[in-house]
Design an enzyme around this catalytic site. Structure first.
Site, PDB file in Angstrom:
ATOM      1  N   GLU A  99       0.822  -1.202   0.000  1.00 46.97           N
ATOM      2  CA  GLU A  99       0.000   0.000   0.000  1.00 46.97           C
ATOM      3  C   GLU A  99       0.855   1.251   0.000  1.00 46.97           C
ATOM      4  O   GLU A  99       1.949   1.265   0.554  1.00 46.97           O
ATOM      5  CB  GLU A  99      -0.871   0.032   1.257  1.00 46.97           C
ATOM      6  CG  GLU A  99      -2.223  -0.558   1.035  1.00 46.97           C
ATOM      7  CD  GLU A  99      -3.055  -0.582   2.302  1.00 46.97           C
ATOM      8  OE1 GLU A  99      -2.696   0.085   3.284  1.00 46.97           O
ATOM      9  OE2 GLU A  99      -4.084  -1.272   2.290  1.00 46.97           O
ATOM     10  N   CYS A 112       3.125   8.212   2.035  1.00 46.50           N
ATOM     11  CA  CYS A 112       3.674   7.156   2.882  1.00 46.50           C
ATOM     12  C   CYS A 112       3.993   5.950   2.008  1.00 46.50           C
ATOM     13  O   CYS A 112       3.096   5.377   1.393  1.00 46.50           O
ATOM     14  CB  CYS A 112       2.644   6.791   3.947  1.00 46.50           C
ATOM     15  SG  CYS A 112       3.175   5.444   5.009  1.00 46.50           S
ATOM     16  N   CYS A 119       7.453  -8.199   6.770  1.00 45.74           N
ATOM     17  CA  CYS A 119       8.481  -7.646   7.655  1.00 45.74           C
ATOM     18  C   CYS A 119       9.056  -8.772   8.509  1.00 45.74           C
ATOM     19  O   CYS A 119       8.363  -9.738   8.816  1.00 45.74           O
ATOM     20  CB  CYS A 119       7.842  -6.590   8.561  1.00 45.74           C
ATOM     21  SG  CYS A 119       9.027  -5.557   9.448  1.00 45.74           S
ATOM     22  N   CYS A 123       7.179  -7.081  15.630  1.00 45.86           N
ATOM     23  CA  CYS A 123       6.757  -6.194  16.716  1.00 45.86           C
ATOM     24  C   CYS A 123       5.357  -6.630  17.142  1.00 45.86           C
ATOM     25  O   CYS A 123       4.493  -6.865  16.297  1.00 45.86           O
ATOM     26  CB  CYS A 123       6.759  -4.732  16.260  1.00 45.86           C
ATOM     27  SG  CYS A 123       8.400  -4.156  15.777  1.00 45.86           S
ATOM     28  N   CYS A 126       2.102  -4.814  15.948  1.00 42.80           N
ATOM     29  CA  CYS A 126       2.006  -4.462  14.527  1.00 42.80           C
ATOM     30  C   CYS A 126       1.464  -5.638  13.735  1.00 42.80           C
ATOM     31  O   CYS A 126       1.957  -6.763  13.861  1.00 42.80           O
ATOM     32  CB  CYS A 126       3.380  -4.072  13.999  1.00 42.80           C
ATOM     33  SG  CYS A 126       3.371  -3.654  12.243  1.00 42.80           S
ATOM     34  N   CYS A 348       0.049   6.315   8.686  1.00 37.01           N
ATOM     35  CA  CYS A 348       0.018   5.228   7.719  1.00 37.01           C
ATOM     36  C   CYS A 348       0.505   3.922   8.310  1.00 37.01           C
ATOM     37  O   CYS A 348       0.106   2.870   7.865  1.00 37.01           O
ATOM     38  CB  CYS A 348       0.804   5.604   6.480  1.00 37.01           C
ATOM     39  SG  CYS A 348       2.343   6.414   6.875  1.00 37.01           S
TER      40      CYS A 348
HETATM   41  N1  SAH Z   1       9.683  -0.680  10.413  1.00 32.23           N
HETATM   42  C1  SAH Z   1       9.617   0.735  10.531  1.00 32.23           C
HETATM   43  C2  SAH Z   1       8.550   1.419   9.679  1.00 32.23           C
HETATM   44  C3  SAH Z   1       7.165   0.798   9.580  1.00 32.23           C
HETATM   45  S1  SAH Z   1       6.034   0.960  10.904  1.00 32.23           S
HETATM   46  C4  SAH Z   1       9.446   1.120  11.988  1.00 32.23           C
HETATM   47  O1  SAH Z   1       9.295   0.227  12.816  1.00 32.23           O
HETATM   48  O2  SAH Z   1       9.503   2.296  12.288  1.00 32.23           O
HETATM   49  C5  SAH Z   1       5.495   2.634  10.963  1.00 32.23           C
HETATM   50  C6  SAH Z   1       4.955   3.021  12.356  1.00 32.23           C
HETATM   51  O3  SAH Z   1       3.646   2.465  12.623  1.00 32.23           O
HETATM   52  C7  SAH Z   1       5.841   2.516  13.482  1.00 32.23           C
HETATM   53  O4  SAH Z   1       6.069   3.505  14.443  1.00 32.23           O
HETATM   54  C8  SAH Z   1       5.014   1.379  14.048  1.00 32.23           C
HETATM   55  O5  SAH Z   1       5.419   1.118  15.347  1.00 32.23           O
HETATM   56  C9  SAH Z   1       3.610   1.922  13.930  1.00 32.23           C
HETATM   57  N2  SAH Z   1       2.556   0.892  14.054  1.00 32.23           N
HETATM   58  C10 SAH Z   1       2.554  -0.356  13.555  1.00 32.23           C
HETATM   59  N3  SAH Z   1       1.421  -1.014  13.889  1.00 32.23           N
HETATM   60  C11 SAH Z   1       0.677  -0.186  14.615  1.00 32.23           C
HETATM   61  C12 SAH Z   1      -0.628  -0.287  15.257  1.00 32.23           C
HETATM   62  N4  SAH Z   1      -1.355  -1.399  15.182  1.00 32.23           N
HETATM   63  N5  SAH Z   1      -1.087   0.799  15.909  1.00 32.23           N
HETATM   64  C13 SAH Z   1      -0.348   1.919  15.956  1.00 32.23           C
HETATM   65  N6  SAH Z   1       0.863   2.074  15.398  1.00 32.23           N
HETATM   66  C14 SAH Z   1       1.387   1.031  14.726  1.00 32.23           C
END
Ligand code: SAH
Length: 368
Positions: A99, A112, A119, A123, A126, A348
């Site tokens: 996306e 974005c 990935c 995390c 996520c 995003c």
């Molecule tokens: N891998 C990179 C970029 C992608 S994630 C990183 O970790 O920064 C982009 C942002 O979205 C990150 O800060 C991530 O922690 C956040 N994010 C991912 N899933 C989320 C969720 N379910 N709710 C809120 N933020 C989320």
């Protein structure tokens, strides 16, 4: 290895560095200045059809048509919300999809982009973390996201002022510093002043903390940095962002302290997803402020967007407000991204969860 026949699929010029483009043209017997002309047509004018490149000699255009293409990714779905936010689902040659989202605001417009399909970081909050890494995106696939947005926004030739696409964030799917070479190559093309011309000051790369690559990223690319911090102790961060076991908080913050080019005018953004009863206490807000001492920083508090089966809930509005007040009182700006209305799409990173996608879709499919 099987040798490909010489006249197999034409080569895509998008994603080639200037040097690579020059080498291709030299092989066609063209003089070096043609590289600049062609670059201008592709990245400043947005033209993909060689026949329309009228400053180039006819036989040169014919030679280009025979050997090359200027190919964007395909769009398998395009959606637009009533507030003007646009979302494209892009499909690459092997069928993989990512996306890409454009978020218009009063004084800017942010795109974005994704850096990987899936990935490896797992995390815990996520949704992408529950999928395995399918593959890195190539430089043309990353540059192609910007080209495609420019197409959809009708922003060719690349305007100098009054752009709808002013800012770029690498906050889509994937960990950009685990695909550094392709990301760096793509960003150099995107930043080139004679082409797409998005300045490094308007580009933010978000990382979960791949420490050894942070310095290189700052020195070679000079883009803004965002760190997905989410916890103030190693004990908790080890669980939420398993990459922390490899690169703990102290090492990560040391890399931030020496990030090339950071200053009060160019602050590092710390992203902090608010999880109920997990990381949302006033004590943690105070600890966060202490951790960030000496770093030119701003804090982005992100309300957690739950997805089906997620092991967390979003912190309460009151907890988020109290947390934000402490961070703000310590002198850090701490905007909260509201998980509602247009901001659901603006954050995003949050679009990855199914529930969010559903909520976003309701809005996106509302009559315009
Ligand atoms: N891998 C990179 C970029 C992608 S994630 C990183 O970790 O920064 C982009 C942002 O979205 C990150 O800060 C991530 O922690 C956040 N994010 C991912 N899933 C989320 C969720 N379910 N709710 C809120 N933020 C989320």
């Amino acid at each position: 290895m099987v040798a490909l026949p010489e006249n197999s699929a034409p080569k895509n010029l998008i994603g080639l560095s200037r040097e690579e483009l020059a080498a291709e043209l030299a092989a066609l017997g063209q003089k070096p200045f043609r590289t600049r002309q062609l670059w201008h047509w592709i990245y400043h004018r947005g033209i993909g059809d060689f026949a329309a490149m009228t400053t180039l000699a006819k036989d040169f255009r014919a030679a280009l048509t025979e050997k090359f293409v200027v190919a964007r990714p395909a769009t398998s779905r395009a959606q637009r919300s009533e507030d003007g936010t646009q979302k494209w689902l892009l499909r690459f040659a092997d069928g993989q999809e990512v996306e890409c989202v454009h978020i218009p605001e009063e004084d800017r417009g942010t795109l974005c982009v994704s850096s990987q399909v899936g990935c490896t970081l797992t995390c815990k909050f996520c949704h992408t973390g529950t999928q395995r890494l399918v593959r890195n995106l190539s430089a043309p696939e990353i540059v192609g996201q910007v080209m495609l947005a420019r197409d959809a926004l009708g922003e060719w030739p690349s305007p100098q002022d009054d752009r709808q696409l002013t800012n770029l964030v690498l906050m889509g799917m994937g960990e950009p510093l685990y695909n550094y070479d392709n990301v760096a190559k793509a960003l150099k093309i995107i930043m080139d002043h004679e082409g797409l011309s998005i300045s490094k000051r308007k580009i933010t790369l978000s990382t979960a903390g791949v420490v050894p690559m942070i310095e290189r990223c700052g020195a070679e690319l000079g883009v803004n940095l965002a760190i997905s911090l989410h916890a103030v102790t190693d004990e908790l961060r080890d669980q939420l962002v398993p990459l922390n076991k490899k690169y703990p908080i102290a090492e990560l913050l040391a890399a931030c302290r020496s990030y090339p080019g950071s200053s009060n005018a160019r602050r590092i953004t710390f992203e902090y997803v608010m999880l109920k009863g997990v990381n949302d206490s006033p004590a943690e807000a105070r600890a966060l402020v202490k951790l960030l001492a000496g770093i030119p920083a701003k804090v982005n508090l992100i309300p957690f967007n739950a997805w089906p089966g997620a092991p967390f809930e979003c912190a309460s509005d009151e907890a988020i407000q109290a947390f934000s007040d402490i961070v703000f009182a310590a002198g850090y700006s701490s905007p909260v991204r509201t998980p509602r209305g247009r901001d659901i799409l603006a954050a995003c990173g949050q679009l990855k969860s199914d529930s969010v996608k559903l909520r976003a879709r309701e809005r996106l499919e509302a009559p315009l």
